[in-house]
Design an enzyme around this catalytic site. Sequence first.
Site, PDB file in Angstrom:
ATOM      1  N   GLU A  98       0.837  -1.219   0.000  1.00  0.00           N
ATOM      2  CA  GLU A  98       0.000   0.000   0.000  1.00  0.00           C
ATOM      3  C   GLU A  98       0.860   1.253   0.000  1.00  0.00           C
ATOM      4  O   GLU A  98       0.549   2.228  -0.681  1.00  0.00           O
ATOM      5  CB  GLU A  98      -0.961   0.004   1.193  1.00  0.00           C
ATOM      6  CG  GLU A  98      -1.960  -1.152   1.206  1.00  0.00           C
ATOM      7  CD  GLU A  98      -2.772  -1.291  -0.077  1.00  0.00           C
ATOM      8  OE1 GLU A  98      -3.078  -0.272  -0.713  1.00  0.00           O
ATOM      9  OE2 GLU A  98      -3.078  -2.441  -0.453  1.00  0.00           O
TER      10      GLU A  98
ATOM     11  N   TYR B 284      -1.472  -8.743 -10.991  1.00  0.00           N
ATOM     12  CA  TYR B 284      -0.489  -8.282 -10.007  1.00  0.00           C
ATOM     13  C   TYR B 284       0.836  -9.017 -10.191  1.00  0.00           C
ATOM     14  O   TYR B 284       1.901  -8.412 -10.254  1.00  0.00           O
ATOM     15  CB  TYR B 284      -1.016  -8.542  -8.586  1.00  0.00           C
ATOM     16  CG  TYR B 284      -2.172  -7.662  -8.162  1.00  0.00           C
ATOM     17  CD1 TYR B 284      -3.334  -7.589  -8.920  1.00  0.00           C
ATOM     18  CD2 TYR B 284      -2.106  -6.911  -6.998  1.00  0.00           C
ATOM     19  CE1 TYR B 284      -4.398  -6.784  -8.530  1.00  0.00           C
ATOM     20  CE2 TYR B 284      -3.165  -6.105  -6.594  1.00  0.00           C
ATOM     21  CZ  TYR B 284      -4.306  -6.051  -7.359  1.00  0.00           C
ATOM     22  OH  TYR B 284      -5.344  -5.263  -6.967  1.00  0.00           O
TER      23      TYR B 284
END
EC number: 3.4.11.2
Length: 455
Positions: free
Chosen positions: A304, A379
């Site tokens: 993040e 991803y």
Amino acid sequence: MIRSRLRKTPVPGTRDSYTGIDFNLGYHIRHYRLELDYKVAPNHLRAVATLSLDNYQELKQLTLDLASHLRVTEVSARGIGAVEVTVARFRHANAKLRITFDDPIPVDQEFELTIRYSGNPRPVRSTWGTIGWEELSNGSLVASQPCGAHSWFPCDDTPDEKATYEFLITADSPYTVVANGALDSKSVKGSRTTWRYHTNHPMASYLATVQVGQYKLIELDGSKTPIHAYVPPAVIPGFRNDFADQGAMLELYSKLYGPYPFASYTVVVTEDELEIPLEAQGLSIFGANHAKGDKDWERLIAHELSHQWFGNSLGLAQWDDIWLNEGFACYSEWLWFEHSTGKTAAESAREHYDVLASKPQDLLLAAPGAKDMFDDRVYKRGALTVHALRVLLGDEAFFAMVRSYVAAGRHSVVEPIDLLREARRAAEAAGVAVDKLDALWDAWLKKTALPEFPQ
Ligand SMILES: [Zn+2]
């Protein structure tokens, strides 16, 4: 098929093929001023949004995105400079606010729109589940990726249109309100507090956020950039353990990618459990389950944070390119572990390559399509593409290339060609054959079959 890539050439009647949102054409929003009066228990919002715009087409009318669960009571306009702008009427239906002006606004004017609205904000439905403003058991959060911003304010809900923001949010005093940017002031009136935040860094609407909860402010050390955390008291011990390396992560990424793009970084931990952490500009949101003290989520704490470079400062021009965000964020996890545990990125890459090899190979990384946009294969294959570039270029040329790509795209939007251009330059300088690079690019991005493992 008309693609969102054509967005810069306004074509009436086209929509984002990922979000299904009809494009709002003819103008840019430069600044949002959002005045929100929020009552937690009834989850009620009374709001005034003031938008500063300019138009690149003559406009007799324009559209904004705003969910139909909010009720617009008044729309007014104000020309800036000589132009007069007045609203003839507005219509709010099917999540579009259509505003018609008395006279067409000539091209290249600056003007403001003020929109009063109220209601019970709630998430909007999307291909990826519900997104946007969400009520918590004691407060609320906003998590809009990719198109949930219109669940709580009128906007141009597309990733490539960035603007600056100002928030004035009033809530009952026991609650802490967190929004993007710097906290300018906090003023108490009776039993309520108004929190004022602003950010001068351009931001996509989906990254705008408001977090309301009963939080305690903790400052984390270990980095030259201030790191604030808002954490429910009961979660603090676990949080202190799990986020102990947040500062070190920020320092590592600043060294590898170039300076942290914003003035500070904020982490919010909600009292509720969250399925996955959520990204916003300048902050990340985790659930209580991500801070239980067992360090189970270190990977995502790193992931993040890295989105502040890849996704926030460097935004996307279109959702086709989601791998530019998630590939680099996932690779950032591997780089953190390479730094902190000695497990090399090559070892992580190998593990995930083997998993990918066992999965269906029917996904095109360069354009995964709406359904597979957040598929784990995007991803991991994205991160493996980044790893393949590193292996081809060598460490020195690779990290210099990444820093150059990040600096060039800072506070703007990027497309894959921007990365490829930097990679070609780096290849030439490092004496690597450019056709090898082009072959790598084609194999990882434009074909579905999994290329050979890069080594
Ligand atoms: Zn991510």
